[in-house]
Design an enzyme around this catalytic site. Sequence first.
Site, PDB file in Angstrom:
ATOM      1  CB  SER A  99      48.956   1.670  57.064  1.00 26.96           C
ATOM      2  OG  SER A  99      50.325   1.422  56.840  1.00 26.96           O
ATOM      3  CE  LYS A 100      49.631  -5.371  56.365  1.00 28.35           C
ATOM      4  NZ  LYS A 100      48.583  -6.072  55.749  1.00 28.35           N
ATOM      5  NE  ARG A 101      52.059  -0.802  53.726  1.00 26.48           N
ATOM      6  CZ  ARG A 101      50.970  -1.531  53.560  1.00 26.48           C
ATOM      7  NH1 ARG A 101      51.026  -2.834  53.655  1.00 26.48           N
ATOM      8  NH2 ARG A 101      49.805  -0.965  53.286  1.00 26.48           N
TER       9      ARG A 101
END
Length: 451
Positions: free
Chosen positions: A224-226
Amino acid sequence: MSVRTRFAPSPTGFLHIGGARTALYNWLYARKNGGSFVLRVEDTDAERSTGESMEIILEGMKWLGLDWDEGPGKGGDFGPYNQSERVEIYDAYLKKLQDADLVYEDEGAIRFRVPDKTIVVNDTVCGEVAVNLKEQGSKRFDQETKQEVEANPDIVIRRPNGGYIFHFVNVVDDIEMGITHVIRGEDHLSNTPKHLALFEAFGATPPTFAHIPLNLNPNGSKMSKRDEGALIHEYREKGFLPEAVNNYMALLGWSAKDDQEIFTMEELTKRFDLSGVTKSNSKFDYAKCLWVNAEHIKQLSPGALAAGAAPFLDAAGIPSDDDRVPAALELARERVQIFEEIPKIIGTIFTEEVTYDPASVAKVSGRDDLPQVLEALATGLEKVEDWTAENIKPAIAAAAESIGAKMGALMLPCRIGVTGSTAGADLVPVLELLGKVEVVKRLKIFAEMQK
Ligand code: GLU
């Protein structure tokens, strides 16, 4: 026929490493084969697409050096390259399907009649996938009742609000733009039979498909972008080299079939091939990405090292026009993995006032011989006439001898007294760069502090 590949991002967020890798593979394949690389913006989802996201994607591509031959800002014979500006083309293609009675209206939407036959995807990476869309799509799992229910297998290609659906515009544009090779994430493999049905309905020869393995977290979950390392702009901010990021991305799902792991862009362009793309999913490994970057930093020319480090020196208040910067960067290059780490390694050379790291100081402050050691160092070093690394080393050895100690016993107090920390670049060259006056001054200040 000359090779034409494309990267077709939907501008709904940041440029993610998975997307950038897809762009890279398409770029490499086009460059290797002397073809064209097209950038097409799939922005038909008006609610989720933003100009800001597109800017971030374009910036990321530019930073990586993945230049496109046709697309936004570049033009080309097959534009416009934003799908939101191609509605007339889609209308004309819809008309073709209407004329052939291959579509019908359903509650305001338009559906494409899928053929009742086996469609075979001959994927260059994944092999053969055979599907009968009519059978496959006639059932769906209902989340509420937790049961299989009847479903309409025909594909919606236009929403009731008139907006065209991805499958349709994607195929129309691949036809219109003369795309010969579609290289994209494996998450699109299941869409490909639908796409092939549309190619056939338009009487068009489909491109070659190559679905590249997904790029997952080390624990197998979706990135994920995190997750660390997920977003391309963060690589830039941390001081990665674009060619190193490309190198690492190339290894995520491809290998040169030998042990080579470090490649220049020229080498990658020469060696990349779809036959080297792996079938199994790749696992993102941030530590390996750092290692690849460190290897690239080691190979930089002094000028490129200075240019890459400059913004990070600026941010740390290190004057990049200081004569000692090139030599300091040479000391740092062997020790850092990313440019962001450079000021930490060499900052002490340029500071007016040393910052003493308490944990480092604690390593020597309890030593009974510390005052004597610092005194011997200051006196011994002060005597060095020609301040070069070759002369500094024996001076430290002589200082040690003068108090009946081993040279090794003087190195740590010297390092901490002069630089404030146990970490950092090789001590003697650092002393050389600092100059005699500064080194002796720092040793005396530290000795005072320890009283
Ligand atoms: N817009 C699609 C995506 O971002 C492109 C798929 C394709 O490459 O065909 O996933």
